[in-house]
Design a protein around this motif. Structure first.
Motif, mmCIF file in Angstrom:
data_model
loop_
_atom_site.group_PDB
_atom_site.id
_atom_site.type_symbol
_atom_site.label_atom_id
_atom_site.label_comp_id
_atom_site.label_asym_id
_atom_site.label_seq_id
_atom_site.Cartn_x
_atom_site.Cartn_y
_atom_site.Cartn_z
ATOM 1 N N SER A 322 0.808 -1.218 0.000
ATOM 2 C CA SER A 322 0.000 0.000 0.000
ATOM 3 C C SER A 322 0.846 1.274 0.000
ATOM 4 O O SER A 322 0.321 2.350 -0.307
ATOM 5 C CB SER A 322 -0.919 0.013 1.227
ATOM 6 N N SER A 324 3.645 4.077 -1.170
ATOM 7 C CA SER A 324 4.025 4.616 -2.476
ATOM 8 C C SER A 324 5.388 4.105 -2.928
ATOM 9 O O SER A 324 5.627 3.937 -4.135
ATOM 10 C CB SER A 324 4.035 6.144 -2.420
ATOM 11 N N LYS A 327 4.801 0.777 -4.558
ATOM 12 C CA LYS A 327 4.149 0.942 -5.859
ATOM 13 C C LYS A 327 5.139 1.450 -6.902
ATOM 14 O O LYS A 327 5.134 0.984 -8.056
ATOM 15 C CB LYS A 327 2.977 1.917 -5.726
ATOM 16 N N THR A 331 6.311 -0.647 -10.259
ATOM 17 C CA THR A 331 6.200 -0.074 -11.600
ATOM 18 C C THR A 331 7.554 -0.093 -12.308
ATOM 19 O O THR A 331 7.647 -0.451 -13.493
ATOM 20 C CB THR A 331 5.668 1.362 -11.522
#
Length: 344
Positions: A322, A324, A327, A331
């Motif tokens: 969850s 950043s 994430k 990516t």
């Protein structure tokens, strides 16, 4: 015969009404004011007439006296407040005239004081001392006023073409000259210099930042100094200063790492950035995942995708999905994997 004609005929034999005249008190007040004006006129005009270099000033002073004298005579017929104001204006005008005469003659250097004093003492004892003491004080005040007014006018003219940043910089420089030892003033002035796009201002900012670091090597001062070194392309000093941030007590290692990574990209010295970030990771900082993400980006930029993917995998494994950071790492890992498959 009409009523109008009757009334007219009835009043023809009566004496005409006289306009209301001035009171006795008004006459006495007018005589008093005229006497004061005459005495002051003699006081002011005697030196102007006797001075050999003041014929023009004597004419100007006499004209001023005549103007104010007749003005106050008219004013005394209407009240007692306005004539007092006129008297004050007359004295101010004459004193200003004496001040100009004093300045023009280089503070009365060309005047034969001995001869003038003898003449005045013969006709009006004590007049010389009273007049020239007043003129000396007023001349000094007038000269200061003229100098102050000229300086204010010059400052106003100079400020017409200045922007808000220039005015702010001038104010900060004045504050620095008054409080050179105040860290807040020094920091504000250095930051203002850094906003200007010229080498001289940046050099001044660096000098101020260096002085602040010598007195208090805190994170904020070191960060600004490193940015300033980078602005003049002294990346060796910029790296060294940014690394000092990592060795401070209670250091903000994440911020120091971000500055080091930025300097590595700007300077093109990616190897130096990788070396410094790996040293910071050895300290096991709280921001390890963020620093690993920065390090993976540098490895990717030098072409070492294997090491970059390994670091990204560690970040994904150690960080909740969850956040950043996780994430971003996911990516970047997917983009790196797709690029690797495309190359194959």
């Amino acid at each position: 015969m009409s009523d109008l004609h009757k009334d007219k005929g009835w009043t023809e034999g009566l004496p005409a009404a006289k306009p209301q005249g001035r009171s006795c008190a008004s006459h006495l007040f007018g005589m008093l004011m005229s006497s004061i004006f005459l005495l002051l006129g003699v006081l002011f005009m005697a030196p102007l007439i006797l001075l050999p270099t003041s014929s023009g000033y004597a004419l100007l002073g006499g004209g001023t006296f005549v103007f104010f004298f007749f003005w106050q005579r008219q004013a005394t017929r209407r009240g007692c407040f306005v004539p007092v104001i006129i008297l004050a204006m007359f004295m101010a005008a004459e004193l200003f005239l004496f001040s100009l005469l004093s300045i023009e003659t280089d503070k009365r250097a060309k005047i034969d004081h001995k001869k003038l004093q003898q003449t005045l003492d013969e006709y009006a004892p004590g007049l010389y001392t009273a007049v020239f003491d007043t003129v000396a004080k007023t001349g000094s005040m007038a000269q200061q006023a003229l100098q102050s007014g000229g300086a204010s006018l010059q400052n106003a003219i100079n400020s017409l073409g200045q922007s808000d940043s220039d005015k702010k910089l001038i104010m900060l420089e004045e504050a620095f000259s008054s409080y050179p030892g105040d860290p807040a003033v020094v920091l504000a002035l250095a930051d203002a210099y850094m906003t200007r796009n010229d080498l001289a201002a940046t050099q001044l900012a660096i000098a101020l930042y260096e002085a602040l670091v010598e007195t208090d090597p805190c994170d904020a001062f070191l960060a600004r100094l490193a940015d300033a070194y980078g602005k003049i392309f002294r990346y060796d000093l910029a790296f060294a200063t940014a690394v000092r941030r990592a060795w401070l007590p209670h250091a903000m290692l994440g911020r120091a790492a971000r500055q080091i990574a930025l300097l590595a990209v700007l300077s093109g010295d990616l190897s130096r950035g990788i070396f410094e970030l790996e040293k910071i990771l050895q300290l096991d900082p709280v921001e390890s995942e963020e620093i690993m993400l920065l390090l993976a980006g540098l490895y990717k930029d030098i072409g070492n995708t294997v090491q970059a993917q390994a670091l990204l995998d560690q970040v994904i494994a150690r960080t909740p999905a969850s956040l950043s950071v996780a994430k971003t790492a996911l990516t970047a890992r997917q983009a790196s994997g797709n690029q690797h498959e495309y190359k194959k």
